[in-house]
Design a protein around this motif. Structure first.
Motif, mmCIF file in Angstrom:
data_model
loop_
_atom_site.group_PDB
_atom_site.id
_atom_site.type_symbol
_atom_site.label_atom_id
_atom_site.label_comp_id
_atom_site.label_asym_id
_atom_site.label_seq_id
_atom_site.Cartn_x
_atom_site.Cartn_y
_atom_site.Cartn_z
ATOM 1 N N ALA B 141 -8.176 -2.614 4.277
ATOM 2 C CA ALA B 141 -7.075 -1.818 3.736
ATOM 3 C C ALA B 141 -7.361 -0.350 3.970
ATOM 4 C CB ALA B 141 -6.929 -2.082 2.244
ATOM 5 N N ALA B 142 -6.270 0.437 4.018
ATOM 6 C CA ALA B 142 -6.385 1.877 4.260
ATOM 7 C C ALA B 142 -5.301 2.610 3.481
ATOM 8 C CB ALA B 142 -6.242 2.161 5.746
ATOM 9 N N ARG B 143 -5.486 3.921 3.365
ATOM 10 C CA ARG B 143 -4.460 4.803 2.793
ATOM 11 C C ARG B 143 -3.856 4.240 1.502
ATOM 12 N NH1 ARG B 143 -1.785 7.750 8.122
ATOM 13 N NH2 ARG B 143 -3.718 7.736 9.292
ATOM 14 N N ASN B 144 -2.524 4.003 1.493
ATOM 15 C CA ASN B 144 -1.851 3.534 0.281
ATOM 16 C C ASN B 144 -1.681 2.025 0.207
ATOM 17 O OD1 ASN B 144 -1.593 6.096 -0.745
ATOM 18 N ND2 ASN B 144 0.459 6.425 0.080
ATOM 19 N N ASP B 145 -2.436 1.277 0.996
ATOM 20 C CA ASP B 145 -2.338 -0.185 0.957
ATOM 21 C C ASP B 145 -2.674 -0.742 -0.421
ATOM 22 O OD1 ASP B 145 -1.751 -0.496 3.644
ATOM 23 O OD2 ASP B 145 -3.816 -0.968 4.229
ATOM 24 N N ALA B 146 -1.870 -1.683 -0.876
ATOM 25 C CA ALA B 146 -2.253 -2.514 -2.023
ATOM 26 C C ALA B 146 -2.948 -3.749 -1.457
ATOM 27 C CB ALA B 146 -1.021 -2.913 -2.820
ATOM 28 N N LEU B 147 -4.182 -3.944 -1.860
ATOM 29 C CA LEU B 147 -4.975 -5.078 -1.365
ATOM 30 C C LEU B 147 -5.047 -6.147 -2.447
ATOM 31 C CD1 LEU B 147 -7.109 -6.497 0.496
ATOM 32 C CD2 LEU B 147 -8.832 -5.041 -0.603
ATOM 33 N N SER B 148 -4.599 -7.351 -2.119
ATOM 34 C CA SER B 148 -4.636 -8.441 -3.104
ATOM 35 C C SER B 148 -5.665 -9.478 -2.716
ATOM 36 C CB SER B 148 -3.270 -9.136 -3.186
ATOM 37 O OG SER B 148 -2.334 -8.290 -3.799
ATOM 38 N N VAL B 149 -6.535 -9.783 -3.663
ATOM 39 C CA VAL B 149 -7.472 -10.882 -3.478
ATOM 40 C C VAL B 149 -6.904 -12.065 -4.243
ATOM 41 C CG1 VAL B 149 -9.819 -11.690 -3.822
ATOM 42 C CG2 VAL B 149 -9.396 -9.260 -3.319
ATOM 43 N N LEU B 150 -6.626 -13.144 -3.520
ATOM 44 C CA LEU B 150 -5.939 -14.288 -4.129
ATOM 45 C C LEU B 150 -6.736 -15.574 -3.929
ATOM 46 C CD1 LEU B 150 -2.328 -13.567 -2.784
ATOM 47 C CD2 LEU B 150 -3.292 -12.928 -5.007
ATOM 48 N N PRO B 151 -7.089 -16.246 -5.015
ATOM 49 C CA PRO B 151 -7.706 -17.565 -4.869
ATOM 50 C C PRO B 151 -6.680 -18.544 -4.312
ATOM 51 C CG PRO B 151 -8.111 -16.642 -7.059
ATOM 52 C CD PRO B 151 -7.052 -15.795 -6.411
ATOM 53 N N ALA B 152 -7.069 -19.266 -3.284
ATOM 54 C CA ALA B 152 -6.159 -20.237 -2.657
ATOM 55 C C ALA B 152 -5.859 -21.401 -3.596
ATOM 56 C CB ALA B 152 -6.759 -20.754 -1.351
ATOM 57 N N THR B 153 -6.567 -21.468 -4.684
ATOM 58 C CA THR B 153 -6.342 -22.502 -5.703
ATOM 59 C C THR B 153 -5.020 -22.300 -6.450
ATOM 60 O OG1 THR B 153 -7.686 -21.077 -7.115
ATOM 61 C CG2 THR B 153 -8.777 -22.982 -6.173
ATOM 62 N N LEU B 154 -4.408 -21.124 -6.311
ATOM 63 C CA LEU B 154 -3.152 -20.857 -7.011
ATOM 64 C C LEU B 154 -2.042 -21.782 -6.529
ATOM 65 C CD1 LEU B 154 -3.225 -16.937 -6.995
ATOM 66 C CD2 LEU B 154 -3.281 -18.393 -9.028
ATOM 67 N N ASP B 155 -1.115 -22.004 -7.405
ATOM 68 C CA ASP B 155 0.093 -22.788 -7.111
ATOM 69 C C ASP B 155 0.847 -22.187 -5.913
ATOM 70 O OD1 ASP B 155 2.312 -24.638 -8.246
ATOM 71 O OD2 ASP B 155 3.269 -22.673 -7.942
ATOM 72 N N GLU B 156 1.425 -23.029 -5.089
ATOM 73 C CA GLU B 156 2.068 -22.578 -3.859
ATOM 74 C C GLU B 156 3.133 -21.494 -4.091
ATOM 75 O OE1 GLU B 156 3.114 -25.683 -1.151
ATOM 76 O OE2 GLU B 156 4.631 -24.485 -0.138
ATOM 77 N N THR B 157 3.943 -21.676 -5.112
ATOM 78 C CA THR B 157 5.010 -20.705 -5.401
ATOM 79 C C THR B 157 4.419 -19.349 -5.789
ATOM 80 O OG1 THR B 157 6.131 -22.595 -6.379
ATOM 81 C CG2 THR B 157 7.168 -20.443 -6.672
ATOM 82 N N VAL B 158 3.398 -19.380 -6.615
ATOM 83 C CA VAL B 158 2.725 -18.152 -7.049
ATOM 84 C C VAL B 158 2.082 -17.463 -5.848
ATOM 85 C CG1 VAL B 158 0.885 -17.218 -8.514
ATOM 86 C CG2 VAL B 158 2.285 -19.139 -9.337
ATOM 87 N N LEU B 159 1.428 -18.270 -5.035
ATOM 88 C CA LEU B 159 0.738 -17.753 -3.863
ATOM 89 C C LEU B 159 1.735 -17.037 -2.942
ATOM 90 C CD1 LEU B 159 -2.232 -17.992 -3.127
ATOM 91 C CD2 LEU B 159 -1.705 -20.066 -1.857
ATOM 92 N N ARG B 160 2.867 -17.679 -2.688
ATOM 93 C CA ARG B 160 3.876 -17.120 -1.811
ATOM 94 C C ARG B 160 4.384 -15.778 -2.356
ATOM 95 N NH1 ARG B 160 7.456 -20.281 1.412
ATOM 96 N NH2 ARG B 160 6.474 -21.980 0.299
ATOM 97 N N ARG B 161 4.677 -15.750 -3.641
ATOM 98 C CA ARG B 161 5.212 -14.529 -4.254
ATOM 99 C C ARG B 161 4.190 -13.390 -4.167
ATOM 100 N NH1 ARG B 161 6.174 -16.377 -9.410
ATOM 101 N NH2 ARG B 161 4.343 -15.238 -10.151
ATOM 102 N N ARG B 162 2.943 -13.726 -4.426
ATOM 103 C CA ARG B 162 1.895 -12.682 -4.410
ATOM 104 C C ARG B 162 1.620 -12.179 -2.992
ATOM 105 N NH1 ARG B 162 -0.314 -11.514 -9.131
ATOM 106 N NH2 ARG B 162 -0.355 -13.010 -10.846
ATOM 107 N N ILE B 163 1.664 -13.072 -2.025
ATOM 108 C CA ILE B 163 1.444 -12.641 -0.636
ATOM 109 C C ILE B 163 2.597 -11.741 -0.189
ATOM 110 C CG2 ILE B 163 1.293 -13.406 1.776
ATOM 111 C CD1 ILE B 163 -0.127 -15.955 0.714
ATOM 112 N N GLU B 164 3.811 -12.119 -0.554
ATOM 113 C CA GLU B 164 4.984 -11.308 -0.191
ATOM 114 C C GLU B 164 4.895 -9.897 -0.754
ATOM 115 O OE1 GLU B 164 8.081 -14.117 -1.509
ATOM 116 O OE2 GLU B 164 9.103 -13.624 0.367
#
Lengths: 233, 233
Positions: B141-164
Motif C-alpha cells: 500500500a502507498a499514499r492514501n490507500d486503505a489496506l484491509s487484512v481479511l481472514p479468508a475464513t469470513l463468510d463469502e458475502t462479508v468477504l465480498r463487501r470488504r474486498i469491494e
C-alpha cells in the motif's frame, strides 16, 4: 560484472530490531542509499549507524518534508540513475527503508524505477504497525477480525465510514490530522478505548491517552482501535 | 528473585529474518516455550533452531491443528501455569511466535493469561504480511490507500463487501477457503491481478498464478490484491 540492489527494511527505530539478513547485506554493501531530509538528516541511516562497517559510499535521497505534499517525481528519477550507475560498476547496493520497504514507504517509487532495469530484491523488516502494537501491549487482530490500516490523511467522511466497517483499525500518518481522527473516534464512541503512540521503539517514544496527544502529532505516530476493546475477547 | 517473559516474533520462516533483539533474548533464555502440534512438531522452534544455544528448558504448547476449530482454552490455561512457575523460579522465559506475536497469532491467548500476573514484554517480528509482499515484489500500500487484512475464513458475502470497499487487500488464512476466495475475486474482476504465495521465505516457498493455486491451499498461504493493479500508480 554486474551489481545488485537490496531494499532492506531497517525496522521502526530500535537498531536492535534490524534482522540478521539486513545486517549481513549492510555489511556486504559497497553503496548505501537512504531517504534523507533536504538538510541531509536520515532516520533510516541513524537506525543502522551502529552497524555500518565504514568505508561504504553513500547516496542520500532528498525527500521533501514528511507529511507534506508528495515529492517531485524527479527526486526518484535522479536517485534511480545514481543507483543504476553503481550497479553498472558492479556494486552491491542497499537501499535503507524505515520499517518495512513495501508498507507505505517512499522506497516503492524508487522500486518502480529500478525493478525492470536491474536485479532488485526486497528484505522485509519489522513494521511500525507491529512495533506500535508490541509497545502498547495491544494485539492488533485475532481470529476472524478484519484489520484496516487507514492513512489519517483520508477525508473525514471516508475515514468515519471505514472505521465503522472495521473490527480493528490502525490509523497511520496521524501528524497534523490528529484533531480530525480524535473527532471521528469521539463521534463513534471509540475514543476511550483508542491508544496513541509516537515514535515507537525510538529513544523518544511516548505513549499518551488520546485526549492528551499533541495536535499536530509527530509524523511517526499511530492510533490503534479495537471495536471489541481487546482482540482476544 | 523473579523472572520475566518475552513474547518474541521469530519472523515468517527464514531463520535470517530473526531480529538482533530476538536473537539476544533467545540466547539469554533459560526456558523456551513455543506452539507445537500434538505430535510435538513446531515451526516456530524450527525457525530458531540454528540459533538455539542448547541447554534451555523447553515448554511445547500443543495447539490443535492449524486452520481447524479454535483450541480448547484449557491449553492456554495450562501453558500459562507452566510459564508462571518458571517465572516464579526466576527464569528468563521466551515464548516463540511465528511472524509477529500480535498479528493473528496464538500467542495472544497466552498473553491474555499472563499480562496481569507477571512482566511480559513483546518483541515485534517480521510479519508474513510484509514477507509475502517482499517475495512477490508487490508493494502492499502507498499514499492514501486503505489496506484491509481479511481472514479468508469470513463468510463469502462479508468477504465480498470488504474486498469491494478496500484499495489493497491481503487475504490471510487461505487454506481450505481458496476456492471461495478465488470465486469472489473472479466475480469482482480482480482475479487476474491477484497474487498467490505459500510459505513465504521458507525453503518450501511457492508463488503460483491464482488459477493454479491448490484448493485447499496450505495454512501458510496468502493472496494479495491491489485494486489499482499496483500500489505506486
Amino acid at each position: 560484472m554486474s551489481g545488485r540492489v537490496h531494499g532492506i527494511g531497517v525496522g521502526p527505530g530500535d537498531p536492535e530490531l534490524l534482522t540478521l539478513k539486513a545486517l549481513r547485506l549492510l555489511r556486504e554493501a559497497a553503496v548505501v542509499a537512504y531517504p534523507a531530509t533536504e538538510d541531509g538528516e536520515s532516520l533510516a541511516r541513524e537506525i543502522v549507524a551502529p552497524h555500518l562497517p565504514g568505508g561504504q559510499r553513500e547516496i542520500p535521497i532528498p525527500i521533501p518534508i514528511q507529511g507534506g505534499p508528495f515529492p517531485d517525481e524527479g527526486v526518484y528519477d535522479r536517485a534511480a540513475e545514481q543507483v543504476l550507475a553503481a550497479v553498472a560498476e558492479g556494486a552491491a547496493v542497499v537501499v535503507l527503508c524505515e520499517g518495512d520497504p513495501f508498507f507505505y514507504g517512499s522506497f516503492l517509487y524508487l522500486y518502480a524505477r529500478l525493478a525492470d532495469r536491474c536485479e532488485v530484491a526486497v528484505v522485509p523488516g519489522v513494521s511500525s504497525l507491529m512495533a506500535c502494537a508490541a509497545v502498547l501491549g495491544a494485539p492488533l487482530a485475532a481470529r476472524n477480525d478484519a484489520l484496516s490500516v487507514l492513512p489519517a490523511t483520508l477525508d473525514e467522511t471516508v475515514l468515519r465510514r471505514r472505521i465503522e466497517a472495521a473490527d480493528a483499525v490502525a490509523l497511520i500518518k496521524v501528524g497534523r490530522h490528529l484533531a480530525k481522527v480524535r473527532g471521528v473516534l469521539e463521534d463513534l464512541g471509540l475514543a476511550e478505548g483508542a491508544l496513541y503512540i509516537e515514535r515507537a521503539t525510538m529513544t523518544t517514544e511516548r505513549v499518551l491517552p488520546l485526549d492528551q496527544a499533541p495536535a499536530p502529532a509527530p509524523y511517526f505516530s499511530m492510533v490503534l482501535v479495537h471495536r471489541r476493546g481487546e482482540a482476544w475477547r
